[in-house]
Every structure is written in C-alpha cells, then in structure tokens.
Design a protein around this motif. Structure first.
Motif, short mmCIF file in Angstrom:
data_model
loop_
_atom_site.label_atom_id
_atom_site.label_comp_id
_atom_site.label_asym_id
_atom_site.label_seq_id
_atom_site.Cartn_x
_atom_site.Cartn_y
_atom_site.Cartn_z
N ALA A 32 -2.95 7.20 -7.89
CA ALA A 32 -4.37 6.92 -7.70
C ALA A 32 -4.53 5.45 -7.33
N PRO A 33 -5.61 5.10 -6.59
CA PRO A 33 -5.84 3.69 -6.25
C PRO A 33 -6.08 2.84 -7.50
N LEU A 34 -5.56 1.62 -7.48
CA LEU A 34 -5.73 0.68 -8.58
C LEU A 34 -6.28 -0.62 -8.01
N ALA A 35 -7.47 -1.00 -8.46
CA ALA A 35 -8.08 -2.25 -7.99
C ALA A 35 -7.53 -3.42 -8.79
N LEU A 36 -7.13 -4.47 -8.07
CA LEU A 36 -6.64 -5.70 -8.72
C LEU A 36 -7.50 -6.86 -8.23
N PRO A 37 -8.68 -7.03 -8.84
CA PRO A 37 -9.62 -8.04 -8.33
C PRO A 37 -9.03 -9.44 -8.31
N GLU A 38 -8.17 -9.77 -9.29
CA GLU A 38 -7.61 -11.13 -9.33
C GLU A 38 -6.62 -11.38 -8.19
N HIS A 39 -6.14 -10.29 -7.56
CA HIS A 39 -5.26 -10.42 -6.39
C HIS A 39 -6.00 -10.11 -5.08
N GLY A 40 -7.25 -9.65 -5.18
CA GLY A 40 -8.02 -9.34 -3.97
C GLY A 40 -7.52 -8.13 -3.21
N VAL A 41 -6.94 -7.16 -3.93
CA VAL A 41 -6.41 -5.97 -3.26
C VAL A 41 -6.66 -4.71 -4.08
N VAL A 42 -6.63 -3.58 -3.39
CA VAL A 42 -6.52 -2.28 -4.05
C VAL A 42 -5.16 -1.72 -3.65
N THR A 43 -4.42 -1.18 -4.62
CA THR A 43 -3.07 -0.70 -4.33
C THR A 43 -2.94 0.79 -4.61
N VAL A 44 -2.09 1.41 -3.83
CA VAL A 44 -1.64 2.78 -4.10
C VAL A 44 -0.11 2.74 -4.03
N PHE A 45 0.55 3.36 -5.00
CA PHE A 45 2.00 3.39 -4.95
C PHE A 45 2.50 4.75 -4.50
N VAL A 46 3.40 4.72 -3.54
CA VAL A 46 4.06 5.91 -3.03
C VAL A 46 5.45 5.91 -3.68
N LEU A 48 9.13 6.94 -4.06
CA LEU A 48 10.28 7.49 -3.34
C LEU A 48 11.43 7.62 -4.33
N PRO A 49 12.44 8.41 -4.00
CA PRO A 49 13.53 8.59 -4.97
C PRO A 49 14.20 7.28 -5.39
N ASN A 50 14.31 6.32 -4.48
CA ASN A 50 15.05 5.10 -4.82
C ASN A 50 14.20 3.85 -4.87
N THR A 51 12.94 3.92 -4.47
CA THR A 51 12.09 2.73 -4.53
C THR A 51 10.63 3.18 -4.35
N LYS A 52 9.76 2.24 -4.07
CA LYS A 52 8.34 2.56 -3.89
C LYS A 52 7.83 1.88 -2.61
N ILE A 53 6.79 2.46 -2.07
CA ILE A 53 6.01 1.79 -1.04
C ILE A 53 4.66 1.50 -1.66
N GLU A 54 4.18 0.28 -1.48
CA GLU A 54 2.88 -0.13 -2.02
C GLU A 54 1.92 -0.22 -0.84
N LEU A 55 0.90 0.63 -0.83
CA LEU A 55 -0.13 0.53 0.20
C LEU A 55 -1.19 -0.43 -0.32
N LEU A 56 -1.55 -1.42 0.48
CA LEU A 56 -2.45 -2.49 0.06
C LEU A 56 -3.67 -2.52 0.96
N ALA A 57 -4.85 -2.46 0.37
CA ALA A 57 -6.08 -2.61 1.15
C ALA A 57 -6.86 -3.80 0.59
N PRO A 58 -7.62 -4.49 1.44
CA PRO A 58 -8.35 -5.67 0.96
C PRO A 58 -9.46 -5.31 -0.02
N LEU A 59 -9.69 -6.20 -0.98
CA LEU A 59 -10.78 -6.05 -1.94
C LEU A 59 -11.50 -7.38 -2.02
N GLY A 60 -12.78 -7.37 -1.68
CA GLY A 60 -13.57 -8.60 -1.79
C GLY A 60 -13.48 -9.46 -0.54
#
Ligand code: CO
Length: 134
Positions: A32-46, A48-60
């Motif tokens: 699920a999307p996670l808002a990180l106001p102190e970083h100015g982004v909303v993140t979604v983690f994908v 994967l079996p060996n790592t993750k992809i972090e989708l980043l959208a702007p916040l603010g």
C-alpha cells in the motif's frame, strides 16, 4: 563496508498507475502507498524475490523528486539503496574519504523505519546512493 542491495527507487508521476503496472502486468506483490511527509514523497514497495523496487511519487510543494520528474517526465531510476551495518561509522568513513553526504549529514529515518543517508551523485558515478542501516 557496503552490503546488500536493499532497493532500486524509481520516480513516477502517477503512483496508482505505476503500482498497477507492476502488480497487474508484471505480477508483482505491491505494498500500500506510504506517505513520508518529512521526505516529501509517497512510496510503494514492489517485493521481488531478491530485492525491492521503491516507486516514489512527489508529496508537497518542495518534494526532492519534483525537479527529477521535470527533467524525466516519464519517470526513471532515482536512486539505489545499499545496506551498511553501522550508518554512523559508514558516514564518518565516507566523509573522511572526501565523499559528500546530502542534507545535514545526519542520518534520518527512512521508509523502513531505519536510519538512512544519501550520498552526492557526483561522488558516485552519477548515481544518487542511499545507505540504510541493516
Ligand atoms: Co530509497
């Protein structure tokens, strides 16, 4: 010092569309999307079996990825994140080696609730590097 690849971050304009693309087209497990106001982004983690992809959208207004998306309107790889055992020791070592730490130079709590810092892309082959305490 440098450890496992924790994630590759991709900046996107439309987080819902990007999540759907990874979930529905690629069959990935997507958080699920996670808002990180102190970083100015909303993140979604994908996951994967060996790592993750972090989708980043702007916040603010002052999001650090807004300029990146102006330059890369289709989105693109924004940073990679590697783990270190001791982030303070890593920071001190990097500073003494002449590398630049972004911001105040103090680790901040990142998307996984662990301390992170970012290193200047000009010091690391043109790639923004995030370090996260393992
Ligand atoms: Co990251």
């Amino acid at each position: 010092m440098i450890g496992r690849l924790n994630h590759v971050a991709i900046a996107v304009r439309d987080l819902d569309a990007a999540s759907a693309r990874y979930r529905d087209t690629l069959g990935a497990r997507v958080s699920a999307p996670l808002a990180l106001p102190e970083h100015g982004v909303v993140t979604v983690f994908v996951e994967l079996p060996n790592t993750k992809i972090e989708l980043l959208a702007p916040l603010g207004e002052a999001s650090p990825i807004a300029t990146f998306l102006e330059r890369n309107p289709d989105g693109g790889i924004h940073h990679i994140c590697c783990e270190v055992d001791d982030i303070q020791a890593a920071r001190d070592h990097l500073l003494s080696a002449g590398a630049r730490v972004l911001g105040t130079g103090e680790p901040r709590i990142g998307a996984h609730g662990k301390p992170v810092l970012f290193l200047h892309p000009k010091d690391f082959c043109g790639t923004l590097l995030e370090l996260e305490q393992a």
